[in-house]
Scaffold this motif. Structure first.
Motif, PDB file in Angstrom:
ATOM      1  N   GLN A   1       0.744  -1.217  -0.051  1.00  0.00           N
ATOM      2  CA  GLN A   1      -0.036  -0.061   0.082  1.00  0.00           C
ATOM      3  C   GLN A   1       0.972   1.187  -0.058  1.00  0.00           C
ATOM      4  O   GLN A   1       0.438   2.099  -0.676  1.00  0.00           O
ATOM      5  CB  GLN A   1      -1.143  -0.030   1.323  1.00  0.00           C
ATOM      6  N   LYS A   2       2.098   1.293   0.833  1.00  0.00           N
ATOM      7  CA  LYS A   2       2.963   2.428   0.681  1.00  0.00           C
ATOM      8  C   LYS A   2       3.673   2.621  -0.644  1.00  0.00           C
ATOM      9  O   LYS A   2       3.514   3.767  -1.166  1.00  0.00           O
ATOM     10  CB  LYS A   2       3.952   2.196   1.911  1.00  0.00           C
ATOM     11  N   GLN A   3       3.665   1.702  -1.200  1.00  0.00           N
ATOM     12  CA  GLN A   3       4.382   1.459  -2.412  1.00  0.00           C
ATOM     13  C   GLN A   3       3.469   2.295  -3.483  1.00  0.00           C
ATOM     14  O   GLN A   3       3.870   2.928  -4.232  1.00  0.00           O
ATOM     15  CB  GLN A   3       5.011   0.193  -2.924  1.00  0.00           C
TER      16      GLN A   3
ATOM     17  N   ASP B   1       1.006   4.108  -3.143  1.00  0.00           N
ATOM     18  CA  ASP B   1       0.765   5.547  -2.762  1.00  0.00           C
ATOM     19  C   ASP B   1       2.042   6.403  -3.337  1.00  0.00           C
ATOM     20  O   ASP B   1       1.688   7.270  -3.755  1.00  0.00           O
ATOM     21  CB  ASP B   1       0.694   5.705  -1.212  1.00  0.00           C
ATOM     22  N   ARG B   2       3.108   5.827  -3.021  1.00  0.00           N
ATOM     23  CA  ARG B   2       4.250   6.640  -3.782  1.00  0.00           C
ATOM     24  C   ARG B   2       4.244   6.602  -5.198  1.00  0.00           C
ATOM     25  O   ARG B   2       4.571   7.661  -5.564  1.00  0.00           O
ATOM     26  CB  ARG B   2       5.561   5.831  -3.304  1.00  0.00           C
ATOM     27  N   VAL B   3       3.895   5.658  -5.806  1.00  0.00           N
ATOM     28  CA  VAL B   3       3.953   5.567  -7.406  1.00  0.00           C
ATOM     29  C   VAL B   3       2.709   6.480  -7.601  1.00  0.00           C
ATOM     30  O   VAL B   3       2.935   7.161  -8.670  1.00  0.00           O
ATOM     31  CB  VAL B   3       3.509   4.181  -7.802  1.00  0.00           C
TER      32      VAL B   3
ATOM     33  N   LYS C   1       1.688   9.070  -6.149  1.00  0.00           N
ATOM     34  CA  LYS C   1       2.061  10.692  -5.786  1.00  0.00           C
ATOM     35  C   LYS C   1       3.040  10.904  -7.068  1.00  0.00           C
ATOM     36  O   LYS C   1       2.864  12.208  -7.428  1.00  0.00           O
ATOM     37  CB  LYS C   1       2.856  10.716  -4.685  1.00  0.00           C
ATOM     38  N   LEU C   2       3.966  10.065  -7.376  1.00  0.00           N
ATOM     39  CA  LEU C   2       4.987  10.286  -8.568  1.00  0.00           C
ATOM     40  C   LEU C   2       4.150  10.507  -9.844  1.00  0.00           C
ATOM     41  O   LEU C   2       4.497  11.303 -10.538  1.00  0.00           O
ATOM     42  CB  LEU C   2       5.868   9.415  -8.606  1.00  0.00           C
ATOM     43  N   ASN C   3       3.177   9.762  -9.959  1.00  0.00           N
ATOM     44  CA  ASN C   3       2.336   9.997 -11.266  1.00  0.00           C
ATOM     45  C   ASN C   3       1.532  11.376 -11.480  1.00  0.00           C
ATOM     46  O   ASN C   3       1.747  12.025 -12.646  1.00  0.00           O
ATOM     47  CB  ASN C   3       1.487   8.781 -11.421  1.00  0.00           C
TER      48      ASN C   3
ATOM     49  N   LYS D   1       2.565  14.051  -9.898  1.00  0.00           N
ATOM     50  CA  LYS D   1       3.740  14.921 -10.198  1.00  0.00           C
ATOM     51  C   LYS D   1       4.203  15.034 -11.561  1.00  0.00           C
ATOM     52  O   LYS D   1       4.297  16.155 -12.262  1.00  0.00           O
ATOM     53  CB  LYS D   1       5.012  14.685  -9.343  1.00  0.00           C
TER      54      LYS D   1
END
Length: 67
Positions: A36-38, A40-42, A44-46, A48
């Protein structure tokens, strides 16, 4: 005497079973939270990347590449 041995065996069996079930649940929980954390990071990067693409060339900020 037989009833005592039966109860002790039953309690031991239940305890061992509960231990192994709890161990599997914990393994699943940690795996799920890491995924789930991974994710969320992806995401967020998407977001941006999408933001940078939508900006016009005049509004694009200078990005330091780390020279």
């Amino acid at each position: 005497m037989d009833i005592n041995n039966y109860l002790i065996g039953l309690l031991t069996g239940v305890s061992v079973t509960t231990f192994f079930i709890g161990k599997e649940w914990y393994k699943y929980y940690t795996k799920y939270t890491i995924q789930q954390k991974q994710l969320d990071r992806v995401l967020k990067l998407n977001d941006k990347i999408k933001k940078l693409k939508t900006l016009s060339s005049n509004e694009t900020p200078n990005v330091n590449v780390g020279v």
